[in-house]
Structures are given as structure tokens and as C-alpha cells.
Design an enzyme around this catalytic site. Structure first.
Site, PDB file in Angstrom:
ATOM      1  N   GLN A 232       1.126  18.637  17.925  1.00 52.26           N
ATOM      2  CA  GLN A 232       2.364  18.126  17.317  1.00 52.26           C
ATOM      3  C   GLN A 232       3.094  17.158  18.237  1.00 52.26           C
ATOM      4  O   GLN A 232       3.408  17.505  19.380  1.00 52.26           O
ATOM      5  CB  GLN A 232       3.292  19.286  16.977  1.00 52.26           C
TER       6      GLN A 232
ATOM      7  N   HIS B  17       6.612  15.557  18.535  1.00 49.53           N
ATOM      8  CA  HIS B  17       7.961  15.786  18.017  1.00 49.53           C
ATOM      9  C   HIS B  17       8.649  14.443  17.821  1.00 49.53           C
ATOM     10  O   HIS B  17       8.531  13.563  18.680  1.00 49.53           O
ATOM     11  CB  HIS B  17       8.741  16.647  19.015  1.00 49.53           C
TER      12      HIS B  17
ATOM     13  N   GLU C 116       2.141  30.670  21.032  1.00 51.07           N
ATOM     14  CA  GLU C 116       1.598  29.317  20.933  1.00 51.07           C
ATOM     15  C   GLU C 116       0.130  29.244  21.354  1.00 51.07           C
ATOM     16  O   GLU C 116      -0.628  28.417  20.852  1.00 51.07           O
ATOM     17  CB  GLU C 116       2.436  28.333  21.768  1.00 51.07           C
TER      18      GLU C 116
ATOM     19  N   SER D 146       8.233  28.452  15.264  1.00 50.83           N
ATOM     20  CA  SER D 146       7.502  28.905  16.449  1.00 50.83           C
ATOM     21  C   SER D 146       8.123  30.157  17.047  1.00 50.83           C
ATOM     22  O   SER D 146       7.419  31.084  17.457  1.00 50.83           O
ATOM     23  CB  SER D 146       7.420  27.796  17.501  1.00 50.83           C
TER      24      SER D 146
ATOM     25  N   ARG E 266       7.714  17.264  10.641  1.00 51.78           N
ATOM     26  CA  ARG E 266       7.655  16.528  11.899  1.00 51.78           C
ATOM     27  C   ARG E 266       6.532  15.492  11.940  1.00 51.78           C
ATOM     28  O   ARG E 266       6.706  14.405  12.485  1.00 51.78           O
ATOM     29  CB  ARG E 266       7.491  17.510  13.057  1.00 51.78           C
TER      30      ARG E 266
ATOM     31  N   ALA F 291       6.618  35.912  23.089  1.00 59.46           N
ATOM     32  CA  ALA F 291       5.489  36.647  22.507  1.00 59.46           C
ATOM     33  C   ALA F 291       5.028  37.746  23.462  1.00 59.46           C
ATOM     34  O   ALA F 291       4.795  38.887  23.046  1.00 59.46           O
ATOM     35  CB  ALA F 291       4.343  35.695  22.198  1.00 59.46           C
TER      36      ALA F 291
ATOM     37  N   HIS G 108       4.544  17.794  21.885  1.00 60.60           N
ATOM     38  CA  HIS G 108       5.516  18.882  21.883  1.00 60.60           C
ATOM     39  C   HIS G 108       4.910  20.268  21.712  1.00 60.60           C
ATOM     40  O   HIS G 108       5.334  21.222  22.354  1.00 60.60           O
ATOM     41  CB  HIS G 108       6.512  18.630  20.760  1.00 60.60           C
TER      42      HIS G 108
ATOM     43  N   PHE H  41      16.853  22.658   8.522  1.00 64.18           N
ATOM     44  CA  PHE H  41      15.815  22.205   9.433  1.00 64.18           C
ATOM     45  C   PHE H  41      14.751  21.477   8.622  1.00 64.18           C
ATOM     46  O   PHE H  41      14.700  21.585   7.393  1.00 64.18           O
ATOM     47  CB  PHE H  41      15.206  23.401  10.190  1.00 64.18           C
TER      48      PHE H  41
ATOM     49  N   ARG I 211       3.343  22.347  12.382  1.00 65.37           N
ATOM     50  CA  ARG I 211       4.297  23.457  12.390  1.00 65.37           C
ATOM     51  C   ARG I 211       5.676  22.976  11.963  1.00 65.37           C
ATOM     52  O   ARG I 211       6.129  21.919  12.394  1.00 65.37           O
ATOM     53  CB  ARG I 211       4.389  24.055  13.789  1.00 65.37           C
TER      54      ARG I 211
ATOM     55  N   GLY J 217       9.630  23.040  12.182  1.00 62.93           N
ATOM     56  CA  GLY J 217      10.604  23.368  13.206  1.00 62.93           C
ATOM     57  C   GLY J 217      11.163  24.751  12.941  1.00 62.93           C
ATOM     58  O   GLY J 217      11.375  25.138  11.795  1.00 62.93           O
TER      59      GLY J 217
ATOM     60  N   LYS K  69       3.070  34.058  35.680  1.00 63.21           N
ATOM     61  CA  LYS K  69       3.078  33.206  36.876  1.00 63.21           C
ATOM     62  C   LYS K  69       4.493  32.775  37.255  1.00 63.21           C
ATOM     63  O   LYS K  69       4.701  32.245  38.341  1.00 63.21           O
ATOM     64  CB  LYS K  69       2.160  32.007  36.699  1.00 63.21           C
TER      65      LYS K  69
ATOM     66  N   LEU L 261      12.937  17.089  25.287  1.00 63.00           N
ATOM     67  CA  LEU L 261      13.214  17.314  23.866  1.00 63.00           C
ATOM     68  C   LEU L 261      14.688  17.123  23.503  1.00 63.00           C
ATOM     69  O   LEU L 261      15.578  17.616  24.185  1.00 63.00           O
ATOM     70  CB  LEU L 261      12.799  18.748  23.509  1.00 63.00           C
TER      71      LEU L 261
ATOM     72  N   GLY M 216      16.379  26.889  16.508  1.00 65.73           N
ATOM     73  CA  GLY M 216      16.605  28.143  15.816  1.00 65.73           C
ATOM     74  C   GLY M 216      15.343  28.835  15.375  1.00 65.73           C
ATOM     75  O   GLY M 216      14.234  28.495  15.813  1.00 65.73           O
TER      76      GLY M 216
ATOM     77  N   GLU N 145      15.600  19.076  16.915  1.00 65.98           N
ATOM     78  CA  GLU N 145      15.663  18.767  15.486  1.00 65.98           C
ATOM     79  C   GLU N 145      16.998  19.221  14.889  1.00 65.98           C
ATOM     80  O   GLU N 145      17.404  18.767  13.831  1.00 65.98           O
ATOM     81  CB  GLU N 145      14.493  19.488  14.786  1.00 65.98           C
TER      82      GLU N 145
END
Lengths: 323, 559
Positions: free
Chosen positions: B227, B229, B361, B377, B273, B14, B337, B114, B372, B374, B34, B239, B48, B242
């Protein structure tokens, strides 16, 4: 299980900064990674220990360091697998790049090399309206290179960069290959001639000595050296052979193909070109030293036994492949 | 004096997208992060990016509907429509920039299935799509010539007469503090995963931007929507994408039964999810798991497919849990997650604080509502990153820099930080405060919640805040003092933890990721609204905003 982590430390804020070793002895879980152990030191024992780490799953590329003398991702290295008989693991900052503090090294050189290869797609033609048509195989092949996480392990252990900081190095050259091999980069046929012309210059693709350390230490299986070799093939195929490297490679094949072994007198001459007087002159001191130390190659070069077999072999290799 | 029209805080997808857009629109733009941009946590997105490509016969409205339904009707439909309509173009843009998306037999972009979606519309690069996109975005950032402050940590915002006019930042490498003046700020600092322990999130994901904005008066929204996951690895909590289920993996209980058939007869493992995580937790609580886990079964997918499409998660399983998904079951459980909530923005990224934007996010537009989907995001980051960059650059043409006393700002912050460094040892440790926070959050603000548990956490947080005020910083030096950075991050995380807890306590129904055992039903009559929180005199002030509904009337969700 018990572990002893022996860390090479450096505190630039100290009155007289110097490198020293510190040992930490403690318990870790059997499945712990070296990073888990280092985090335990930092969190529970000594918060002054500095290192970079973030994702814990070998994707962010922060925690490359030397473990028992070789560059690794600490988060990808099971402690159990690298302990010696006394359960000791030796942890040092990555090589080649200067140390800032403890396990943190200065990546400026690393990123400078990456930027030198103009690391962004440069198509010469107009963009299509929809996606570029490309085969899945070509994308999978590229993904094998773009999976590089820029952790610097290859640079850390590159034996050329260690002595010659001008070398572009394995990470930047693999990055360059990612574009030269991309069907979308360069001309309509996907040939990136301008890039290759840049990359054959001194300190570029021909300066790799093929020691394969980068292939050995890369945590993502990128095999940078193989990409560098592929760059050389691309350059020669594109007719960009006006470089010491290309001439060296060609002379090598020619000489071995003739006598079965390298003619050490002719090879450097063929590499730089017989008319390149300044370069030839620069060999004089080496030649004199070789002479005075009894290391001068014989002036009359001999064929090896059964050289004909070898010649046949080379001829066969040079034949176009049957599909 | 360091000054920029647009200063983007955070350089994940972003942030870089915002910076590139602002630069292209002619603004003097910089990003401050940072960590080096390619270390950002966008890397960790595996599966994806969703888009309905109209030329494949997938209308964007279908994607929007799936997103609205996935959000449990808490997402704002105008923002969702906008995102889904722009998705196809954004994915093609990324492809043109150089992302090596998987292709189909015709050489066109290929898709995988998904969760929570009516058809396969997830574009991907193996199981490291985020990393592939992040590195390409960094390539574009280099090309754009945007000024980069890499490994600079924003410690606080500078305000003059109630106007945000810049940031105080610590150059981590030297330990020096700088004031950077800016006409506009865009927060793209990502989530707050480390508020919970364990979490799939990287160690750097500490809610900095949300806390900084909140403390400057920004409104946070949907903060109760955290969320979990469905497939995080036993032990480390890392993680497992998915994409595994998208490619056909099963979820099994200890008897080897596909328990999801009971909970989601149509979509089975590919329900949204929140639904899958609740089902898993229900089975685990009922004693149908093993050591607090159920199993992900990929064995029938075959080695060839796994190597081509799921290579990274296979590697993670082998490295971190000693299981090879080609032949072993992977023990998994629901794990923290993603944060659906965040800094409330409009569709251009603008917050309620003049000159302050947010995207990705850390922002809440809200396109994810209660849950959300999968692969939405990555889409969120590039769509709203770009929009906020454009809008901020435009806004700057009308804005002047606000003057402030730089020396005073620097010395004030210098004193605050020196006071932290000077705290005497008292036996407490930064890490143990953080761990206690993470554990109480994961105990009481996880998949199932109730009032008593959340009361306990809020009480714990008060005690932790007291400890935070005196917790010593081991490292006294200035160069690369990560201990100091952790101390500052912990302050941000405690602010976030409080806003999550009070928001969750306030919402008296179960919706999306919030499942309250004391209010088990969705109550549209009273709670079809966003819970928002603003920092008040005596702590968080709760208020509400309506949910925007355009064309999809709320109905009961079934998968």
C-alpha cells in the site's frame, strides 16, 4: 549547511571503558533534525555509534537524549534551531538513568517506577455492557496525559530524581494521574482513593520540588508537574491529608496567611506534626548547624507591612469559586 | 533453559494481544521484542479503528462489504466477515481497558469518516489512536504477568527434524545469544516498510518475522500488494493521517483544483487509498504537481478542530517540513505505508508450518486483499492477535517440547554472527546496500509497475545480495551493537524484497495496490486468486490459492 555534532560516547566493551567526546563535521540539509544528523553519522561515518531511534515522528519515544544540556527528542529537534555560532550541537545521553553505551541509557529504573503505580485501569464496580458513558471533555483531558510517549525526557532532567532515585518521578506520577482523573477508575464516582493513599507516601506526589524542568523538556506537552499538582489537589480534596506534604502545604498557607511570610521555625514542626518526636529530633543537627552559621530564623516572627492586604487576598482565594 | 508454551515474537498491538490471550488461557507465555513494547510501530497508526456498532444502526455486513470492495475483491470474505462481526466487541473491550476514545454529546463513543466506507464508523483518540491503544495494551500486559524479553532480537529459528521448536535470540543489551524453547511461536513482527525508501514506517519495520517464517517453509501470500498511502510528507516521507481527509481536508493540484472529483465523483478525497494514490501519481506524472507533490489543504477546517483532532500531524508538519496546516498547504505524495501480504494464516493465525502462527501486519489472513481500508489495520491486530493467542494456547495442551541440543544451537549461531563481525572492511556500508534496495523497490514496485522495471529490480537484488554477503559490520563489540542488528535485519529485508518482486511479476493484472501499466485491467477470469510464494531449492516458488467468496460477487469498483 555545515554542522559539527559533538557526541559524548562510552564503550563498555573497551579495555578501560571511559566517557569521551567525539566530533563529527559534515553537511546536512537545512531542514534536518538532530536525529537525521546522528543517523548520517551512524550510516555513513561510524557504525559503532549506538542510540535508540525508530519512528522519526515523535511518537515512539525512543530518541530522548540531551541536546545542548537539555533532554529532547532528537527527531523533534531541528538541527538549525540548536546550533551555536560555530554550527556545533552537543549531544549526550539522557540523565538520571545509567549509560549502557553511547546515547543508550538503562531504562530499568524508569519502567520500575511506572509499574509501581499499578498502571492499568481499576474500576471497582462491574463493567457496563457497552462503553462507559463519559464526557468528551473528560476524555480529551485524559488524552492530554495519555499522549505521553514514555520517552523519559522528564526523568532525565528531573532535579529530584537526580539526587533521590527513590522519587516516583514525573512520568510515573503523570501516569498515576491519568488513572486518578479517569471517571472509569476507582469507585462509582470515579474517585481513586486507594491510589491516592499510595501516592501520598514518601517518594510520591509530595516530593516534587516544582522546579518545572519536566514541563520545560516534555516534547509532548504533558506538563507532568502540573499533573503532580493536580494529584495533590485530589488528595487534599479527598481528605487524605495525613502526610508531610499535605501538612506542609496547609502550614504554608496558614503561616503566610497569618504573618505574610514563612515562619521557618514553625513550618517544619507543623509539617511533621508536633507529636512526631523522632522527626523533630532529626531536625536538631540542621538547627545546630544553622545556629553556628548565624542562619537561625528569628524566634519572634514578625508580620510584614500591610499584612492585612495579604490576608484579604488569601481569604478571597479560599472562597468557593462563583460559577 | 528458557522455555515457554507460547512465545510471541514482536510486542506491538497484535503481539501483546496474543500474549494476553494465551496467558489468560493458561499457557506459559512470553513475548520477545527487539524494542520495548511501547516503542512498537503500532504507535504510528493515527486515524482510528473501524467497527460497526450494531446499537448505532450500523450492521457489520456494511463494514464487511466496504472492506471487500476496498480489497478489490481479493480479500477472503469468510475472514472479513469474522473480523467485522467481532469488531464492535473488540472496540468496547479496548474502551473497558482504558482507551480514551473520543465521545459524542451523549457520552457514547464518537466516530469520524474514513476512506472507502459508506458511513462514519472509525473510533478514534485524536490523531494518535495507535499510540493510545498500544500504551493501554502494554498496561494490560503488565497486569497479565506475561514474561517480557525486551530488546531481544530473534536472529533465527531452531528446527529439529523439520519441526520448529524455538528461537535463537540476541539479548541486545549484553550481546549474549540464547536459545529459547517454545511449543508454539506467534509472529507479530509487523510490516516491512524499510524495504522501501522512503516509507512512512519506523526504522525498526524490517520484515523480520516474514523472512524468518519464509525461511522455515511458511507460505507468504499477496506479497505484491504494497500500500502506498496518499498523504505522506514531502522530504521525510512521514505519515499525515487520513483523518485529515476524514475531517474534510481537500487534495489540490498546483492550480488549486480538487482533482479527485475526476477520479471518484462520489467519495472524492475519501475514495480508497489505492484509488487516491493512483490519482495523485497520475496528476504528478502529468505535471500537475510541484516538486513531485500535490497538496493537502486543511485550512478551512479551522484552528479549533485541528488542535483537538489533528494535533499530532500539525506538529509533524511544523517540525519536519516547516508548514503549519492551520494556514499552509501541506506538500504530500503517495508513499509506501503498509503490507497487505504476509505470512499466510487461517482465521486462527495458524500457518502451514506446524506450531507457527502469525497475526497483524506480518500475517495475511487475508482480510485486506489488494488494498487495506484505513483504520482496518488496528482492528486486524487485536482480532487476529487474540484469536492466534487463544488457539496457540489450546494447541499447547496437546504438544510436547521438542528436545534439541542447546549448546550446539548456540555455538552454531555464535559462529555465524562472529563471522559477520569478522568481515574485513571493503569500503561498502550496510546503509548503502539498504538504500540501494529501498530505491530500486520504490522506483519499480511503487504505485505504477511494469515488467521491465520489475526485471530491473530483480536484477538489482541479485547484486545487492552479493554485496550483502561481504558487507562489513563497523561495530565489533557485544553490548548494544546496533550495527550488528542492522546487518541481520538487512538480510531479512532482502528476502522480503525478492518475494514482493517475484509475486508482483507473476500477477499479470491490475488489482488493488498493484497497477501494472502493461496489464492495466483487472482480469477476474485469470487472476481472481492469491499469489503465494514458498521458499524452494532455487529460490521462491510461486503457487496460487483461491479467493473465498461468500456473499459479495466481484464487480467493478467505483467510488
Amino acid at each position: 549547511m555545515d554542522v559539527t555534532i559533538k557526541v559524548r560516547r562510552f564503550d563498555p566493551d573497551a579495555d578501560a571503558p571511559e566517557t569521551y567526546w567525539q566530533e563529527f563535521n559534515f553537511e546536512i540539509e537545512d531542514t534536518a533534525t538532530v536525529l537525521d544528523a546522528l543517523i548520517k553519522i551512524r550510516e555513513d561515518m561510524d557504525g559503532t555509534l549506538s542510540m535508540r531511534c525508530s519512528c522519526r515522528s515523535s511518537i515512539c519515544g525512543s530518541c530522548a537524549m540531551r541536546i545542548n544540556g537539555h533532554a529532547c527528542l532528537a527527531c523533534k529537534t531541528q538541527a538549525r534551531s540548536v546550533m551555536d555560532k560555530e554550527n556545533t550541537i552537543i549531544v549526550e545521553p539522557a540523565g538520571v538513568m545509567p549509560v549502557i553505551k553511547d546515547l543508550v541509557v538503562d531504562f530499568d529504573l524508569f519502567w520500575k517506577k511506572i509499574e509501581e503505580v499499578e498502571p492499568y485501569l481499576q474500576p471497582e464496580g462491574p463493567e457496563p455492557e457497552a462503553e462507559y458513558a463519559a464526557s468528551n471533555e473528560s476524555m480529551l483531558h485524559l488524552s492530554g496525559v495519555t499522549a505521553c510517549i514514555m520517552c523519559g525526557a522528564c526523568v532525565s532532567d528531573c532535579t529530584v530524581m537526580e539526587v533521590d532515585p527513590t522519587f516516583l518521578g514525573p512520568a510515573a506520577l503523570a501516569k498515576a494521574y491519568r488513572f486518578t482523573a479517569d471517571p472509569r477508575d476507582g469507585d462509582a464516582d470515579g474517585n481513586s482513593i486507594d491510589r491516592l493513599k499510595q501516592l501520598v507516601k514518601p517518594s510520591g506526589m509530595w516530593d516534587c520540588t516544582r522546579c518545572a524542568e519536566c514541563v520545560q523538556v516534555c516534547p509532548k506537552g504533558i506538563a507532568p508537574m502540573d499533573r503532580i499538582m493536580a494529584l495533590r489537589d485530589q488528595a487534599i480534596e479527598a481528605g487524605i491529608d495525613n502526610s508531610n506534604g499535605a501538612r506542609h502545604a496547609e502550614a504554608f498557607v496558614e503561616l503566610v496567611g497569618h504573618s505574610g511570610q514563612i515562619d521557618e521555625l514553625r513550618l517544619p514542626v507543623k509539617t511533621v506534626g508536633i507529636t512526631n518526636i523522632p522527626a523533630l529530633m532529626s531536625f536538631l543537627p540542621v538547627g545546630i548547624r544553622a545556629l553556628t552559621h548565624g542562619k537561625m530564623p528569628p524566634i519572634f516572627h514578625k508580620n510584614i507591612e500591610n499584612v492585612r492586604n495579604l490576608r484579604r487576598l488569601i481569604k478571597k482565594l479560599e472562597e468557593p469559586k462563583q460559577e | 533453559m528458557l522455555e515457554h508454551d507460547v512465545l510471541v515474537v514482536g510486542a506491538g498491538l497484535a503481539g501483546m494481544r496474543a500474549a494476553i490471550a494465551a496467558r489468560a488461557a493458561g499457557a506459559n507465555t512470553a513475548v520477545i521484542s527487539k524494542v520495548h513494547p511501547v516503542r512498537s510501530h503500532s504507535n504510528a497508526a493515527q486515524g482510528g479503528i473501524n467497527a460497526a456498532l450494531v446499537d448505532r444502526g450500523d450492521p457489520w455486513e456494511d463494514h464487511a462489504y466496504d472492506t471487500v470492495k476496498g480489497s478489490d475483491y481479493l480479500g477472503d470474505q469468510d475472514a472479513i466477515e469474522l473480523m467485522c462481526r467481532a469488531a464492535g466487541g473488540a472496540v468496547i473491550d479496548m474502551e473497558h481497558m482504558g482507551v480514551t476514545f473520543s465521545r459524542d454529546d451523549d457520552g457514547k463513543l464518537g466516530t469520524r469518516a474514513f476512506g472507502g466506507q459508506g458511513r462514519a464508523r472509525t473510533f478514534y483518540v485524536g490523531d494518535f489512536t495507535g499510540q493510545a491503544m498500544l500504551h493501554v495494551m502494554f498496561e494490560q500486559l503488565i497486569k497479565s504477568g506475561v514474561r517480557r524479553y525486551e530488546e531481544w532480537f530473534v536472529t533465527s529459528l531452531i528446527e529439529e527434524d523439520g519441526q520448529v521448536c524455538g528461537v535463537m535470540a540476541l539479548e541486545i543489551r549484553t550481546g549474549q545469544l540464547f536459545a529459547i524453547r517454545a511449543k508454539t511461536l506467534i509472529f507479530c513482527t509487523g510490516g516491512l516498510g524499510r524495504v522501501f525508501e522512503p516509507s512512512t514506517n519506523a526504522l525498526i519495520v524490517t520484515g523480520d518475522g516474514m523472512a524468518l517464517a519464509y525461511n522455515a517453509g511458511a507460505r507468504l501470500m499477496d506479497m505484491e500488494m504494497v500500500q502506498y498511502h496518499p498523504t505522506t510528507l514531502a522530504g521525510s516521507g512521514v505519515l499525515i493521517s487520513e483523518a485529515a481527509r476524514g475531517e474534510g481536508a481537500y487534495l489540490l493540484d498546483k492550480n488549486g483544483d480538487r482533482f479527485m472529483e475526476k477520479y471518484a465523483p462520489n467519495m472524492i478525497e475519501l475514495a480508497s487509498r489505492d484509488v487516491v494514490s493512483r490519482a495523485e501519481q497520475t496528476e504528478i506524472n502529468a505535471g500537475n504537481g510541484v516538486d513531485g507533490c500535490v497538496f493537502l489543504d486543511c485550512r478551512h477546517l479551522g484552528e479549533t478542530l485541528i488542535k483537538e483532532k489533528l494535533s499530532q500531524i500539525r506538529e509533524i508538519g511544523i517540525d519536519l517540513a516547516g508548514v503549519d496546516m492551520v494556514k499552509d498547504l501541506i506538500p504530500i505524495r503517495p508513499g509506501m505505508h503498509y503490507m497487505m501480504g504476509g505470512i499466510k494464516t487461517d482465521v486462527d493465525g495458524l500457518t502451514n508450518v506446524p506450531g507457527v502462527y502469525a497475526a497483524g501486519e506480518c500475517a495475511c489472513v487475508s482480510v485486506h486483499g489488494g488494498n487495506r481500508l484505513g483504520a482496518n489495520s488496528l482492528l486486524d491486530t487485536i482480532i487476529f492477535g487474540q484469536r492466534s493467542g487463544n488457539h496457540a494456547a489450546d494447541a499447547c495442551r496437546e504438544l510436547e517440547f521438542v528436545e534439541f541440543n542447546v549448546d550446539e544451537a548456540v555455538s552454531r549461531e555464535e559462529k555465524r554472527i562472529q563471522a559477520m563481525l569478522d568481515r574485513p572492511q571493503n569500503g561498502d556500508r550496510i546503509a548503502s546496500v539498504r538504500l540501494a534496495m529501498g530505491e530500486t523497490m520504490n522506483k519499480n514496485l511503487a504505485v505504477y509497475r511494469d515488467q521491465a522495471g520489475m526485471d530491473e529490480t530483480l536484477h538489482d537484488l541479485v547484486g545487492l545480495r552479493e554485496r550483502y554477503a561481504t558487507v562489513p559490520v563497523d561495530s565489533k563489540g557485544r553490548v548494544f551493537n546496533t550495527d550488528l542488528v542492522f546487518a541481520l535485519e538487512l538480510g531479512f529485508m532482502l528476502d522480503c524484497a525478492e518475494t514482493i518482486t517475484v509475486s508482483a511479476q507473476d500477477r499479470k493484472d491490475s488489482r488493488g495496490a498493484q497497477a501494472r501499466t502493461d496489464f492495466p485491467d483487472r482480469d477476474d477470469e485469470n487472476w481472481m486468486k492469491h499469489v503465494t510464494v514458498i521458499k524452494g531449492e532455487a529460490g521462491p516458488d510461486i503457487s496460487y490459492l483461491p479467493v473465498t467468496i461468500t456473499q459479495w460477487t466481484p464487480e467493478t469498483r467505483k467510488y
